[in-house]
Design a protein around this motif. Sequence first.
Motif, PDB file in Angstrom:
ATOM      1  N   ILE A 188       0.844  -1.203   0.000  1.00 50.66           N
ATOM      2  CA  ILE A 188       0.000   0.000   0.000  1.00 50.66           C
ATOM      3  C   ILE A 188       0.877   1.249   0.000  1.00 50.66           C
ATOM      4  CG2 ILE A 188      -1.743   1.292   1.285  1.00 50.66           C
ATOM      5  CD1 ILE A 188      -2.752  -1.383   2.377  1.00 50.66           C
ATOM      6  N   LEU A 189       1.942   1.239   0.818  1.00 50.23           N
ATOM      7  CA  LEU A 189       2.856   2.380   0.867  1.00 50.23           C
ATOM      8  C   LEU A 189       3.550   2.572  -0.481  1.00 50.23           C
ATOM      9  CD1 LEU A 189       4.502   1.904   4.382  1.00 50.23           C
ATOM     10  CD2 LEU A 189       2.616   3.418   3.739  1.00 50.23           C
ATOM     11  N   ARG A 190       3.951   1.461  -1.103  1.00 49.61           N
ATOM     12  CA  ARG A 190       4.583   1.558  -2.416  1.00 49.61           C
ATOM     13  C   ARG A 190       3.622   2.150  -3.440  1.00 49.61           C
ATOM     14  NH1 ARG A 190       7.988  -4.156  -3.181  1.00 49.61           N
ATOM     15  NH2 ARG A 190      10.002  -3.346  -2.433  1.00 49.61           N
ATOM     16  N   LEU A 191       2.391   1.695  -3.420  1.00 50.49           N
ATOM     17  CA  LEU A 191       1.401   2.201  -4.376  1.00 50.49           C
ATOM     18  C   LEU A 191       1.154   3.689  -4.146  1.00 50.49           C
ATOM     19  CD1 LEU A 191      -0.625   1.655  -6.631  1.00 50.49           C
ATOM     20  CD2 LEU A 191      -2.299   1.040  -4.879  1.00 50.49           C
ATOM     21  N   LEU A 192       0.992   4.090  -2.891  1.00 46.16           N
ATOM     22  CA  LEU A 192       0.742   5.493  -2.585  1.00 46.16           C
ATOM     23  C   LEU A 192       1.916   6.371  -3.016  1.00 46.16           C
ATOM     24  CD1 LEU A 192      -0.943   5.227   0.936  1.00 46.16           C
ATOM     25  CD2 LEU A 192      -2.036   5.754  -1.256  1.00 46.16           C
ATOM     26  N   CYS A 193       3.138   5.917  -2.749  1.00 50.44           N
ATOM     27  CA  CYS A 193       4.308   6.703  -3.154  1.00 50.44           C
ATOM     28  C   CYS A 193       4.401   6.766  -4.673  1.00 50.44           C
ATOM     29  CB  CYS A 193       5.584   6.111  -2.560  1.00 50.44           C
ATOM     30  SG  CYS A 193       7.061   7.133  -2.876  1.00 50.44           S
ATOM     31  N   GLY A 194       4.137   5.647  -5.350  1.00 48.64           N
ATOM     32  CA  GLY A 194       4.159   5.647  -6.811  1.00 48.64           C
ATOM     33  C   GLY A 194       3.160   6.631  -7.385  1.00 48.64           C
ATOM     34  N   LEU A 195       1.960   6.660  -6.813  1.00 48.85           N
ATOM     35  CA  LEU A 195       0.932   7.578  -7.296  1.00 48.85           C
ATOM     36  C   LEU A 195       1.288   9.032  -6.970  1.00 48.85           C
ATOM     37  CD1 LEU A 195      -2.303   5.590  -6.361  1.00 48.85           C
ATOM     38  CD2 LEU A 195      -1.241   5.842  -8.623  1.00 48.85           C
ATOM     39  N   LEU A 196       1.934   9.258  -5.827  1.00 48.48           N
ATOM     40  CA  LEU A 196       2.376  10.610  -5.471  1.00 48.48           C
ATOM     41  C   LEU A 196       3.422  11.113  -6.458  1.00 48.48           C
ATOM     42  CD1 LEU A 196       2.368  13.025  -3.516  1.00 48.48           C
ATOM     43  CD2 LEU A 196       4.115  11.819  -2.171  1.00 48.48           C
ATOM     44  N   ILE A 197       4.369  10.240  -6.813  1.00 50.18           N
ATOM     45  CA  ILE A 197       5.383  10.615  -7.800  1.00 50.18           C
ATOM     46  C   ILE A 197       4.738  10.893  -9.151  1.00 50.18           C
ATOM     47  CG2 ILE A 197       7.382   9.781  -9.111  1.00 50.18           C
ATOM     48  CD1 ILE A 197       8.237   8.247  -6.591  1.00 50.18           C
ATOM     49  N   LEU A 198       3.771  10.049  -9.527  1.00 48.72           N
ATOM     50  CA  LEU A 198       3.057  10.263 -10.788  1.00 48.72           C
ATOM     51  C   LEU A 198       2.377  11.627 -10.792  1.00 48.72           C
ATOM     52  CD1 LEU A 198       1.857   9.352 -13.492  1.00 48.72           C
ATOM     53  CD2 LEU A 198       0.043   8.188 -12.205  1.00 48.72           C
ATOM     54  N   ALA A 199       1.709  11.979  -9.688  1.00 46.14           N
ATOM     55  CA  ALA A 199       1.041  13.275  -9.601  1.00 46.14           C
ATOM     56  C   ALA A 199       2.039  14.419  -9.684  1.00 46.14           C
ATOM     57  CB  ALA A 199       0.245  13.355  -8.294  1.00 46.14           C
ATOM     58  N   ALA A 200       3.206  14.248  -9.046  1.00 50.88           N
ATOM     59  CA  ALA A 200       4.220  15.304  -9.058  1.00 50.88           C
ATOM     60  C   ALA A 200       4.782  15.512 -10.459  1.00 50.88           C
ATOM     61  CB  ALA A 200       5.342  14.954  -8.076  1.00 50.88           C
ATOM     62  N   VAL A 201       5.083  14.417 -11.155  1.00 46.76           N
ATOM     63  CA  VAL A 201       5.599  14.527 -12.524  1.00 46.76           C
ATOM     64  C   VAL A 201       4.537  15.148 -13.425  1.00 46.76           C
ATOM     65  CG1 VAL A 201       6.360  13.227 -14.545  1.00 46.76           C
ATOM     66  CG2 VAL A 201       7.216  12.598 -12.276  1.00 46.76           C
ATOM     67  N   TRP A 202       3.303  14.709 -13.279  1.00 44.32           N
ATOM     68  CA  TRP A 202       2.208  15.223 -14.113  1.00 44.32           C
ATOM     69  C   TRP A 202       2.019  16.722 -13.899  1.00 44.32           C
ATOM     70  CZ3 TRP A 202      -0.924  13.134 -17.851  1.00 44.32           C
ATOM     71  CH2 TRP A 202      -2.037  13.895 -18.215  1.00 44.32           C
ATOM     72  N   GLN A 203       2.020  17.157 -12.630  1.00 41.19           N
ATOM     73  CA  GLN A 203       1.804  18.570 -12.342  1.00 41.19           C
ATOM     74  C   GLN A 203       2.938  19.431 -12.888  1.00 41.19           C
ATOM     75  OE1 GLN A 203      -1.022  20.043 -10.781  1.00 41.19           O
ATOM     76  NE2 GLN A 203       0.020  21.750 -11.788  1.00 41.19           N
ATOM     77  N   GLN A 204       4.178  18.953 -12.697  1.00 39.72           N
ATOM     78  CA  GLN A 204       5.309  19.727 -13.201  1.00 39.72           C
ATOM     79  C   GLN A 204       5.314  19.746 -14.722  1.00 39.72           C
ATOM     80  OE1 GLN A 204       7.797  21.661 -11.386  1.00 39.72           O
ATOM     81  NE2 GLN A 204       7.670  22.346 -13.508  1.00 39.72           N
ATOM     82  N   ALA A 205       4.981  18.632 -15.352  1.00 35.64           N
ATOM     83  CA  ALA A 205       4.931  18.582 -16.811  1.00 35.64           C
ATOM     84  C   ALA A 205       3.842  19.509 -17.339  1.00 35.64           C
ATOM     85  CB  ALA A 205       4.674  17.151 -17.287  1.00 35.64           C
ATOM     86  N   SER A 206       2.672  19.483 -16.726  1.00 35.79           N
ATOM     87  CA  SER A 206       1.570  20.342 -17.169  1.00 35.79           C
ATOM     88  C   SER A 206       1.949  21.807 -17.068  1.00 35.79           C
ATOM     89  CB  SER A 206       0.314  20.071 -16.318  1.00 35.79           C
ATOM     90  OG  SER A 206      -0.094  18.731 -16.431  1.00 35.79           O
ATOM     91  N   THR A 207       2.591  22.178 -15.958  1.00 32.96           N
ATOM     92  CA  THR A 207       3.008  23.564 -15.761  1.00 32.96           C
ATOM     93  C   THR A 207       4.059  23.976 -16.784  1.00 32.96           C
ATOM     94  OG1 THR A 207       2.555  23.411 -13.384  1.00 32.96           O
ATOM     95  CG2 THR A 207       4.022  25.188 -14.114  1.00 32.96           C
ATOM     96  N   THR A 208       5.026  23.103 -17.008  1.00 29.10           N
ATOM     97  CA  THR A 208       6.108  23.403 -17.956  1.00 29.10           C
ATOM     98  C   THR A 208       5.577  23.546 -19.377  1.00 29.10           C
ATOM     99  OG1 THR A 208       7.709  22.207 -16.581  1.00 29.10           O
ATOM    100  CG2 THR A 208       8.299  22.586 -18.888  1.00 29.10           C
TER     101      THR A 208
END
Length: 254
Positions: free
Chosen positions: A28-48
């Motif tokens: 569960i922790l791995r999944l949550l961290c993976g999804l958090l990283i996905l959200a971070a990459v997505w947000q930074q990519a969208s902004t850029t």
Amino acid sequence: MESSDDTADATAAADVPGPGLRERVWPILRLLCGLLILAAVWQQASTTFARAVAGGSDLPTTIVNFFSFFTILSNVLAMLVLIVAALRAFTGADRRGGEPRWLTLALASATSYMILTGIVYNVLLRSIPLDQGATVPWSNEVLHVVGPLFMLVDLLWAPGRAALRWSAVLEVLIFPILWVAYTLIRGPLVTSPRTEEPWWYPYPFLDPHLQGGYFGVAAYVFGIAVAIIGLAAAVVAIGRRRSRGRASVSALVE
């Protein structure tokens, strides 16, 4: 009436121990961290990308540049590996057959790259002022601090991490070597979308114009190469030591 094969399968299934608390929580922790990283990459990519469009910069070049950062590539790998490992744990695949070598190697690689990302950013790049209009602060911290720290914790405490042979250290080095070669070859061939300079490098320590030529860049590359070798060796060593407590040397991942 049950066949002998059915009886054997039932006996084998009964011999598989049920997951403990850590085995249930860690996926569960791995999944949550993976999804958090996905959200971070997505947000930074969208902004850029949105800023590139608004500023009239070349969008295809901006997209390729974004995915040319070692930080982004390392985080994408970590995200994929964490999610895949979590899903395998939910299905019980690793508990039945053990962690496959490809997953063990992917975890070792992602862990080495992410820890390197955290060290390089916080030692060499943290003090460099960021363009706050282009950088998403929370995303930046996830990609450079939270993600690397989780991968370190995962290395030390995740249940079921298998062992790799020492030759895996060389395999972990393949991607960073290819990335450095790609970066130095592509750099002088790309016009910076933001500054219009006839070159673009993802990090200042790889820019020969800022390091007094390629000898200055070579010094940084050598230092980072030594660091990644040391990190990969440490990751493999920790995996072997943890595995030794669970199985004999003959259980090393082949």
